[in-house]
Write a protein that holds these residues in place. Structure first.
Motif, PDB file in Angstrom:
ATOM      1  N   ASN A   3       0.850  -1.254  -0.009  1.00 42.25           N
ATOM      2  CA  ASN A   3      -0.015  -0.177  -0.003  1.00 42.25           C
ATOM      3  C   ASN A   3       1.007   1.172   0.170  1.00 42.25           C
ATOM      4  O   ASN A   3       1.687   1.600   0.834  1.00 42.25           O
ATOM      5  CB  ASN A   3      -0.802   0.003   1.212  1.00 42.25           C
ATOM      6  CG  ASN A   3      -2.192   0.682   1.112  1.00 42.25           C
ATOM      7  OD1 ASN A   3      -2.410   1.081  -0.197  1.00 42.25           O
ATOM      8  ND2 ASN A   3      -3.032   0.853   2.240  1.00 42.25           N
ATOM      9  N   GLN A   4       1.026   2.044  -1.104  1.00 49.85           N
ATOM     10  CA  GLN A   4       1.607   3.195  -1.291  1.00 49.85           C
ATOM     11  C   GLN A   4       0.957   4.327  -1.119  1.00 49.85           C
ATOM     12  O   GLN A   4       0.607   4.942  -2.149  1.00 49.85           O
ATOM     13  CB  GLN A   4       2.680   3.170  -2.500  1.00 49.85           C
ATOM     14  CG  GLN A   4       3.381   1.896  -2.437  1.00 49.85           C
ATOM     15  CD  GLN A   4       4.157   1.706  -3.947  1.00 49.85           C
ATOM     16  OE1 GLN A   4       3.592   2.344  -4.783  1.00 49.85           O
ATOM     17  NE2 GLN A   4       5.156   1.120  -3.915  1.00 49.85           N
ATOM     18  N   ILE A   5       0.569   4.963   0.152  1.00 53.37           N
ATOM     19  CA  ILE A   5      -0.242   6.289   0.199  1.00 53.37           C
ATOM     20  C   ILE A   5       0.506   7.166   1.247  1.00 53.37           C
ATOM     21  O   ILE A   5       1.307   7.006   1.941  1.00 53.37           O
ATOM     22  CB  ILE A   5      -1.513   5.680   0.977  1.00 53.37           C
ATOM     23  CG1 ILE A   5      -2.261   4.570   0.267  1.00 53.37           C
ATOM     24  CG2 ILE A   5      -2.348   7.023   1.492  1.00 53.37           C
ATOM     25  CD1 ILE A   5      -3.524   4.198   1.043  1.00 53.37           C
ATOM     26  N   ILE A   6       0.424   8.541   0.374  1.00 54.38           N
ATOM     27  CA  ILE A   6       1.038   9.641   1.066  1.00 54.38           C
ATOM     28  C   ILE A   6      -0.151  10.292   1.422  1.00 54.38           C
ATOM     29  O   ILE A   6      -1.481  10.204   0.961  1.00 54.38           O
ATOM     30  CB  ILE A   6       2.084  10.502   0.007  1.00 54.38           C
ATOM     31  CG1 ILE A   6       1.134  10.940  -1.036  1.00 54.38           C
ATOM     32  CG2 ILE A   6       3.100   9.576  -0.278  1.00 54.38           C
ATOM     33  CD1 ILE A   6       1.802  12.090  -2.079  1.00 54.38           C
ATOM     34  N   THR A   7      -0.102  11.160   2.341  1.00 54.96           N
ATOM     35  CA  THR A   7      -1.179  11.999   2.882  1.00 54.96           C
ATOM     36  C   THR A   7      -0.690  13.505   2.707  1.00 54.96           C
ATOM     37  O   THR A   7       0.404  13.885   3.092  1.00 54.96           O
ATOM     38  CB  THR A   7      -1.649  11.688   4.355  1.00 54.96           C
ATOM     39  OG1 THR A   7      -1.761  10.290   4.262  1.00 54.96           O
ATOM     40  CG2 THR A   7      -2.537  12.462   4.920  1.00 54.96           C
ATOM     41  N   GLN A  20      -0.300  -0.329 -11.492  1.00 55.21           N
ATOM     42  CA  GLN A  20      -0.997  -0.605 -10.462  1.00 55.21           C
ATOM     43  C   GLN A  20      -2.454  -0.130 -10.192  1.00 55.21           C
ATOM     44  O   GLN A  20      -3.140  -0.792  -9.492  1.00 55.21           O
ATOM     45  CB  GLN A  20      -0.030   0.005  -9.235  1.00 55.21           C
ATOM     46  CG  GLN A  20       1.090  -0.698  -9.015  1.00 55.21           C
ATOM     47  CD  GLN A  20       2.178   0.019  -8.175  1.00 55.21           C
ATOM     48  OE1 GLN A  20       2.232   1.251  -8.181  1.00 55.21           O
ATOM     49  NE2 GLN A  20       2.935  -0.828  -7.373  1.00 55.21           N
ATOM     50  N   THR A  21      -2.346   1.164 -10.694  1.00 53.04           N
ATOM     51  CA  THR A  21      -3.808   1.607 -10.758  1.00 53.04           C
ATOM     52  C   THR A  21      -4.869   0.829 -11.366  1.00 53.04           C
ATOM     53  O   THR A  21      -6.041   0.628 -10.691  1.00 53.04           O
ATOM     54  CB  THR A  21      -3.964   2.857 -11.423  1.00 53.04           C
ATOM     55  OG1 THR A  21      -2.830   4.216 -10.485  1.00 53.04           O
ATOM     56  CG2 THR A  21      -5.115   3.736 -11.181  1.00 53.04           C
ATOM     57  N   ILE A  22      -4.423   0.546 -12.569  1.00 52.31           N
ATOM     58  CA  ILE A  22      -5.309  -0.618 -13.231  1.00 52.31           C
ATOM     59  C   ILE A  22      -5.630  -1.814 -12.760  1.00 52.31           C
ATOM     60  O   ILE A  22      -6.852  -2.471 -12.526  1.00 52.31           O
ATOM     61  CB  ILE A  22      -4.778  -0.690 -14.757  1.00 52.31           C
ATOM     62  CG1 ILE A  22      -4.670   0.363 -15.522  1.00 52.31           C
ATOM     63  CG2 ILE A  22      -5.323  -1.928 -15.473  1.00 52.31           C
ATOM     64  CD1 ILE A  22      -3.794   0.403 -16.851  1.00 52.31           C
ATOM     65  N   THR A  23      -4.490  -2.483 -12.037  1.00 53.83           N
ATOM     66  CA  THR A  23      -4.873  -3.563 -11.312  1.00 53.83           C
ATOM     67  C   THR A  23      -5.700  -3.537 -10.043  1.00 53.83           C
ATOM     68  O   THR A  23      -6.762  -4.255 -10.080  1.00 53.83           O
ATOM     69  CB  THR A  23      -3.391  -4.109 -10.589  1.00 53.83           C
ATOM     70  OG1 THR A  23      -2.585  -4.445 -11.664  1.00 53.83           O
ATOM     71  CG2 THR A  23      -3.727  -5.515  -9.685  1.00 53.83           C
ATOM     72  N   LYS A  24      -5.600  -2.345  -9.191  1.00 59.20           N
ATOM     73  CA  LYS A  24      -6.658  -2.050  -8.337  1.00 59.20           C
ATOM     74  C   LYS A  24      -8.023  -1.734  -8.867  1.00 59.20           C
ATOM     75  O   LYS A  24      -9.120  -2.420  -8.134  1.00 59.20           O
ATOM     76  CB  LYS A  24      -6.175  -0.665  -7.527  1.00 59.20           C
ATOM     77  CG  LYS A  24      -5.215  -0.752  -6.575  1.00 59.20           C
ATOM     78  CD  LYS A  24      -4.876   0.575  -5.857  1.00 59.20           C
ATOM     79  CE  LYS A  24      -4.209   0.392  -4.357  1.00 59.20           C
ATOM     80  NZ  LYS A  24      -4.728  -0.510  -3.407  1.00 59.20           N
ATOM     81  N   ILE A  25      -8.081  -1.196  -9.949  1.00 60.45           N
ATOM     82  CA  ILE A  25      -9.501  -1.038 -10.576  1.00 60.45           C
ATOM     83  C   ILE A  25     -10.069  -2.567 -10.802  1.00 60.45           C
ATOM     84  O   ILE A  25     -11.345  -2.696 -10.652  1.00 60.45           O
ATOM     85  CB  ILE A  25      -9.448  -0.087 -11.849  1.00 60.45           C
ATOM     86  CG1 ILE A  25      -8.999   1.551 -11.320  1.00 60.45           C
ATOM     87  CG2 ILE A  25     -10.530  -0.176 -12.679  1.00 60.45           C
ATOM     88  CD1 ILE A  25      -8.787   2.314 -12.626  1.00 60.45           C
ATOM     89  N   LYS A  30     -14.057  -6.606  -9.663  1.00 60.07           N
ATOM     90  CA  LYS A  30     -14.617  -8.228  -9.150  1.00 60.07           C
ATOM     91  C   LYS A  30     -15.453  -8.077  -7.885  1.00 60.07           C
ATOM     92  O   LYS A  30     -16.078  -9.185  -7.513  1.00 60.07           O
ATOM     93  CB  LYS A  30     -13.278  -9.194  -8.931  1.00 60.07           C
ATOM     94  CG  LYS A  30     -12.549  -9.094 -10.232  1.00 60.07           C
ATOM     95  CD  LYS A  30     -11.376  -9.918  -9.747  1.00 60.07           C
ATOM     96  CE  LYS A  30     -10.578  -9.995 -10.921  1.00 60.07           C
ATOM     97  NZ  LYS A  30      -9.158 -10.736 -10.725  1.00 60.07           N
ATOM     98  N   THR A  31     -15.585  -6.805  -7.266  1.00 62.12           N
ATOM     99  CA  THR A  31     -16.314  -6.974  -5.834  1.00 62.12           C
ATOM    100  C   THR A  31     -17.785  -6.617  -6.306  1.00 62.12           C
ATOM    101  O   THR A  31     -17.947  -5.787  -7.387  1.00 62.12           O
ATOM    102  CB  THR A  31     -15.864  -6.092  -5.138  1.00 62.12           C
ATOM    103  OG1 THR A  31     -15.907  -4.780  -5.304  1.00 62.12           O
ATOM    104  CG2 THR A  31     -14.369  -6.222  -4.687  1.00 62.12           C
ATOM    105  N   ASN A  32     -18.654  -6.599  -5.256  1.00 62.61           N
ATOM    106  CA  ASN A  32     -20.225  -6.154  -5.672  1.00 62.61           C
ATOM    107  C   ASN A  32     -20.382  -5.059  -4.759  1.00 62.61           C
ATOM    108  O   ASN A  32     -21.567  -4.870  -4.142  1.00 62.61           O
ATOM    109  CB  ASN A  32     -21.033  -7.409  -5.384  1.00 62.61           C
ATOM    110  CG  ASN A  32     -22.682  -7.208  -5.524  1.00 62.61           C
ATOM    111  OD1 ASN A  32     -22.681  -6.509  -6.626  1.00 62.61           O
ATOM    112  ND2 ASN A  32     -23.492  -7.666  -5.158  1.00 62.61           N
ATOM    113  N   THR A  33     -19.321  -4.312  -4.695  1.00 57.56           N
ATOM    114  CA  THR A  33     -19.549  -3.065  -3.740  1.00 57.56           C
ATOM    115  C   THR A  33     -19.413  -1.815  -4.877  1.00 57.56           C
ATOM    116  O   THR A  33     -18.612  -1.744  -5.780  1.00 57.56           O
ATOM    117  CB  THR A  33     -18.589  -3.073  -2.661  1.00 57.56           C
ATOM    118  OG1 THR A  33     -17.330  -3.193  -3.206  1.00 57.56           O
ATOM    119  CG2 THR A  33     -18.942  -4.193  -1.713  1.00 57.56           C
ATOM    120  N   PHE A  34     -19.670  -0.502  -4.047  1.00 58.94           N
ATOM    121  CA  PHE A  34     -19.332   0.635  -4.857  1.00 58.94           C
ATOM    122  C   PHE A  34     -17.989   1.126  -4.701  1.00 58.94           C
ATOM    123  O   PHE A  34     -17.615   1.157  -3.425  1.00 58.94           O
ATOM    124  CB  PHE A  34     -20.558   1.676  -4.530  1.00 58.94           C
ATOM    125  CG  PHE A  34     -20.296   3.055  -5.155  1.00 58.94           C
ATOM    126  CD1 PHE A  34     -20.758   3.284  -6.413  1.00 58.94           C
ATOM    127  CD2 PHE A  34     -19.931   4.099  -4.289  1.00 58.94           C
ATOM    128  CE1 PHE A  34     -20.731   4.501  -6.901  1.00 58.94           C
ATOM    129  CE2 PHE A  34     -19.876   5.384  -4.831  1.00 58.94           C
ATOM    130  CZ  PHE A  34     -20.224   5.523  -6.106  1.00 58.94           C
TER     131      PHE A  34
END
Length: 80
Positions: A3-7, A20-25, A30-34
């Protein structure tokens, strides 16, 4: 994938590559969530200072990526 997150101003920004963004998308699809994606630019970041509702929406995004050189430059400076 680590997880590479900066704030910046309490807003989490995914500091990840395009692939990596495409992989996350793909994982989200594949999930049934918003899910939603924010492409954060400096203008939106400034708007968040006076609009807590906008900031809250951005903070809850599934993916928030940097849109523009200013945010990317800040993320590189903050890493060092």
């Amino acid at each position: 994938m680590p997880n590479q997150i900066i704030t910046i101003q309490d807003i989490p920004i995914h500091n990840i590559s395009l692939s990596q963004t495409i992989t996350k998308i793909q994982e989200h699809l594949k999930t049934n969530t918003f899910h939603y994606i924010i492409t954060l630019n400096p203008e939106i970041l400034i708007r968040c200072q006076s609009h807590p509702q906008i900031k809250s929406i951005i903070q809850k995004a599934s993916i928030c990526t940097a849109d523009g050189v200013g945010i990317r430059l800040w993320s590189k400076i903050k890493k060092n």
